[in-house]
Design a protein around this motif. Structure first.
Motif, PDB file in Angstrom:
ATOM      1  N   GLY A   1      -8.584 -30.762 -24.224  1.00 54.84           N
ATOM      2  CA  GLY A   1      -8.519 -31.701 -25.070  1.00 54.84           C
ATOM      3  C   GLY A   1      -7.460 -32.865 -24.456  1.00 54.84           C
ATOM      4  O   GLY A   1      -7.580 -32.692 -22.786  1.00 54.84           O
TER       5      GLY A   1
ATOM      6  N   THR B   1     -10.515 -28.596 -28.328  1.00 55.58           N
ATOM      7  CA  THR B   1     -11.771 -28.008 -28.653  1.00 55.58           C
ATOM      8  C   THR B   1     -11.941 -26.732 -27.868  1.00 55.58           C
ATOM      9  O   THR B   1     -11.590 -26.443 -26.600  1.00 55.58           O
ATOM     10  CB  THR B   1     -12.919 -28.838 -28.030  1.00 55.58           C
ATOM     11  OG1 THR B   1     -12.883 -30.128 -28.593  1.00 55.58           O
ATOM     12  CG2 THR B   1     -14.268 -28.488 -28.320  1.00 55.58           C
TER      13      THR B   1
ATOM     14  N   SER C   1     -17.589 -31.232 -30.353  1.00 55.54           N
ATOM     15  CA  SER C   1     -16.324 -31.169 -31.143  1.00 55.54           C
ATOM     16  C   SER C   1     -16.474 -31.320 -32.600  1.00 55.54           C
ATOM     17  O   SER C   1     -15.738 -32.244 -33.482  1.00 55.54           O
ATOM     18  CB  SER C   1     -15.064 -32.010 -30.787  1.00 55.54           C
ATOM     19  OG  SER C   1     -14.728 -31.875 -29.410  1.00 55.54           O
TER      20      SER C   1
ATOM     21  N   PHE D   1      -8.993 -34.634 -17.774  1.00 55.67           N
ATOM     22  CA  PHE D   1      -8.551 -33.943 -18.878  1.00 55.67           C
ATOM     23  C   PHE D   1      -7.021 -33.501 -19.029  1.00 55.67           C
ATOM     24  O   PHE D   1      -6.526 -32.605 -18.033  1.00 55.67           O
ATOM     25  CB  PHE D   1      -9.077 -32.910 -19.330  1.00 55.67           C
ATOM     26  CG  PHE D   1     -10.622 -32.995 -19.883  1.00 55.67           C
ATOM     27  CD1 PHE D   1     -11.076 -33.193 -21.170  1.00 55.67           C
ATOM     28  CD2 PHE D   1     -11.614 -33.451 -18.935  1.00 55.67           C
ATOM     29  CE1 PHE D   1     -12.324 -33.491 -21.462  1.00 55.67           C
ATOM     30  CE2 PHE D   1     -13.151 -33.736 -19.253  1.00 55.67           C
ATOM     31  CZ  PHE D   1     -13.302 -33.867 -20.578  1.00 55.67           C
TER      32      PHE D   1
ATOM     33  N   VAL E   1     -12.941 -27.262 -33.338  1.00 56.55           N
ATOM     34  CA  VAL E   1     -11.571 -27.735 -32.708  1.00 56.55           C
ATOM     35  C   VAL E   1     -10.432 -27.268 -33.765  1.00 56.55           C
ATOM     36  O   VAL E   1     -10.401 -26.813 -34.896  1.00 56.55           O
ATOM     37  CB  VAL E   1     -11.653 -29.403 -33.089  1.00 56.55           C
ATOM     38  CG1 VAL E   1     -12.798 -29.850 -32.193  1.00 56.55           C
ATOM     39  CG2 VAL E   1     -11.600 -29.678 -34.525  1.00 56.55           C
TER      40      VAL E   1
ATOM     41  N   SER F   1     -12.173 -40.589 -25.637  1.00 56.85           N
ATOM     42  CA  SER F   1     -12.933 -39.376 -25.461  1.00 56.85           C
ATOM     43  C   SER F   1     -13.741 -39.384 -24.317  1.00 56.85           C
ATOM     44  O   SER F   1     -14.245 -40.407 -23.628  1.00 56.85           O
ATOM     45  CB  SER F   1     -13.755 -39.667 -26.815  1.00 56.85           C
ATOM     46  OG  SER F   1     -12.786 -39.563 -27.905  1.00 56.85           O
TER      47      SER F   1
ATOM     48  N   SER G   1     -15.249 -33.782 -25.975  1.00 60.78           N
ATOM     49  CA  SER G   1     -13.828 -34.040 -26.309  1.00 60.78           C
ATOM     50  C   SER G   1     -13.689 -35.115 -27.251  1.00 60.78           C
ATOM     51  O   SER G   1     -14.296 -36.111 -27.140  1.00 60.78           O
ATOM     52  CB  SER G   1     -12.812 -33.683 -25.078  1.00 60.78           C
ATOM     53  OG  SER G   1     -13.069 -34.945 -24.269  1.00 60.78           O
TER      54      SER G   1
END
Length: 445
Positions: free
Chosen positions: A316, A161, A75, A261, A80, A335, A106
């Motif tokens: 993301g 991303t 990223s 995610f 991004v 993350s 991410s």
């Protein structure tokens, strides 16, 4: 790729330059397919041993630790978008063949947003995290936008991303997204409540639904500091939590880690403007995006209808845990490093559920997951946030799947859904709200 080959690719990419952020909206998909070779080469990966964890150890900085995918996409600032998702005209930043895998680092938006000071080293430092245990890419993204390039009150919060060009994908196909891994990059996360958002948000005039007294954790919009124009004065409440093995500790409570995610999507918006409403990262659409279904972790499969050449896949909004409904506005945000297998499914091949050619659909090892959204066409012309609409759409998609793909009589399918399937609220906070069904595979012939 050898070390020398990897270095050569990196120098080539540096000389050519990867796409600037604005190109994601103004480029064309064809140009992206041609230009992405250097970027993909630059993201070829090696492997290394992960760091030993301490209280805030085991940090997966960009490129460090195990990287399982055929292609690696970090990223970096050129990879991004902040607050928006790629449109069908976006220029890809990586390329992968159908059936192959991509590993993506991410970045969570929590800890870098304007109402937290947009300084992750300082913000996380207040919670005992040393600067070396803050992700370098998060620091770089937080510093990459000046005040004229980002409007906290309008732009979405998410760091998106991608997009990744999947060879062979054409409009009318389905992209099959298998999440193989979703690994925490840091052993901490955040849940935030923000200025009049979430399940208990008051309206701007301070009104509440009839018969309901809303007791917000934070100041309602009518009395917060929004009039100052300074996000740090808005009075948001962010709760910090730590990961200890497979458990999250948040104050006196603990609960299981469940990484997934919240955002996985393919290009859907037709806009050529980066800040157009339909490309905002908050509302989910028929192209997926901010779906926020907590079953979509490692081992799950997500199907999305393709609208652009190459599909233009992006991710993301990484989560470490989330309850159905996501009532406080955010999940436990943190993350993640994700590895995905991306496969193109052609019409008539039988490789994807029939519903998926028109609408997002998912499955796990044990369940089929039909999805319903209240306003799947984007936020142009206002936002529909009616859970009744989302519920009915999920039921219709479930019926279509059971009839068309499993051969059930529609009346029997309807009765079965009422007797044995579950329909749960995915989330109520993303402008477009969602409901998803859970149909046990063991029940079906």
């Amino acid at each position: 790729m050898t070390h020398d080959g990897r270095k050569a690719a990196e120098h080539l990419a540096a000389g050519l330059g990867r796409r600037r952020l604005v190109q994601a909206a103004l480029g064309v998909a064809g140009a992206g397919a041609a230009a992405v070779g250097a970027s993909g080469a630059a993201h070829a990966h090696g492997s290394g041993a992960p760091r030993k964890p301490g209280r805030f150890g085991g940090i997966l900085q960009p490129g460090e630790g195990r990287i399982a995918g055929d292609v690696y996409l970090p990223s970096e600032t050129d990879d991004v978008l902040w607050g928006y998702v790629p449109s069908v005209h976006a220029t890809a930043v990586a390329r992968v063949r159908s059936g192959r895998t991509v590993t993506i680092d991410s970045i969570s938006h929590e800890g870098i947003l304007e109402d937290q000071g947009r300084d992750p080293v300082a913000w996380f430092g207040e919670h005992g995290v040393r600067s070396k245990n803050v992700l370098r890419d998060a620091v770089e993204v937080a510093a990459s936008y000046d005040r004229t390039r980002r409007n906290f009150d309008v732009d979405g919060p998410h760091v998106i991303t991608g997009p990744v060009f999947v060879e062979g994908a054409e409009p009318g196909d389905v992209l099959k997204i298998e999440t193989l891994e979703a690994t925490p990059r840091v052993p901490y996360g955040i849940v935030s409540s923000r200025h009049g958002k979430g399940a208990l948000a008051l309206t701007r005039d301070g009104a509440a639904p009839a018969g309901i007294t809303l007791d917000e954790v934070m100041p309602p919009v009518a009395t917060d500091g929004r009039g100052t124009g300074e996000p740090t004065a808005y009075g948001n409440v962010s709760v910090f939590a730590e990961l200890h093995g497979d458990k999250v500790r948040m104050g006196p409570v603990s609960f299981p880690v469940n990484t997934f995610f919240g955002t996985m999507g393919v290009a859907y918006a037709e806009t050529t403007e980066l800040t157009a409403p339909e490309a905002n990262s908050i509302p989910p659409t028929l192209g997926g995006g901010n779906i926020d279904i907590n079953l979509l972790g490692a081992g799950s499969t997500f199907y999305l209808p393709v609208k652009a050449e190459g599909a233009l896949f992006y991710v993301g909004d990484p989560h470490m845990a989330m309850g159905n409904g996501e009532v406080a506005l955010t999940a436990l945000e943190g993350s993640l490093r994700g590895t995905f297998r991306l496969t193109v499914c052609k019409p008539g091949s039988g490789d994807a559920p029939s519903v998926a050619y028109d609408y997002p659909f998912a499955e796990t090892d044990g369940a089929y997951i039909p999805i319903g959204l209240s306003d799947p066409d984007g936020s142009v012309g206002g936002q529909g946030s009616d859970l009744d609409v989302a519920m009915r759409r999920a039921v219709v998609n479930a019926l279509d799947f059971l009839e068309q793909d499993k051969g059930l009589d529609r009346a029997i399918a309807y009765a079965y859904l009422s007797a044995a399937a579950d329909f749960v609220v995915s989330q109520v906070v993303d402008r477009t709200v969602g409901v998803h069904g859970i149909i046990s595979k063991a029940d079906l012939p």
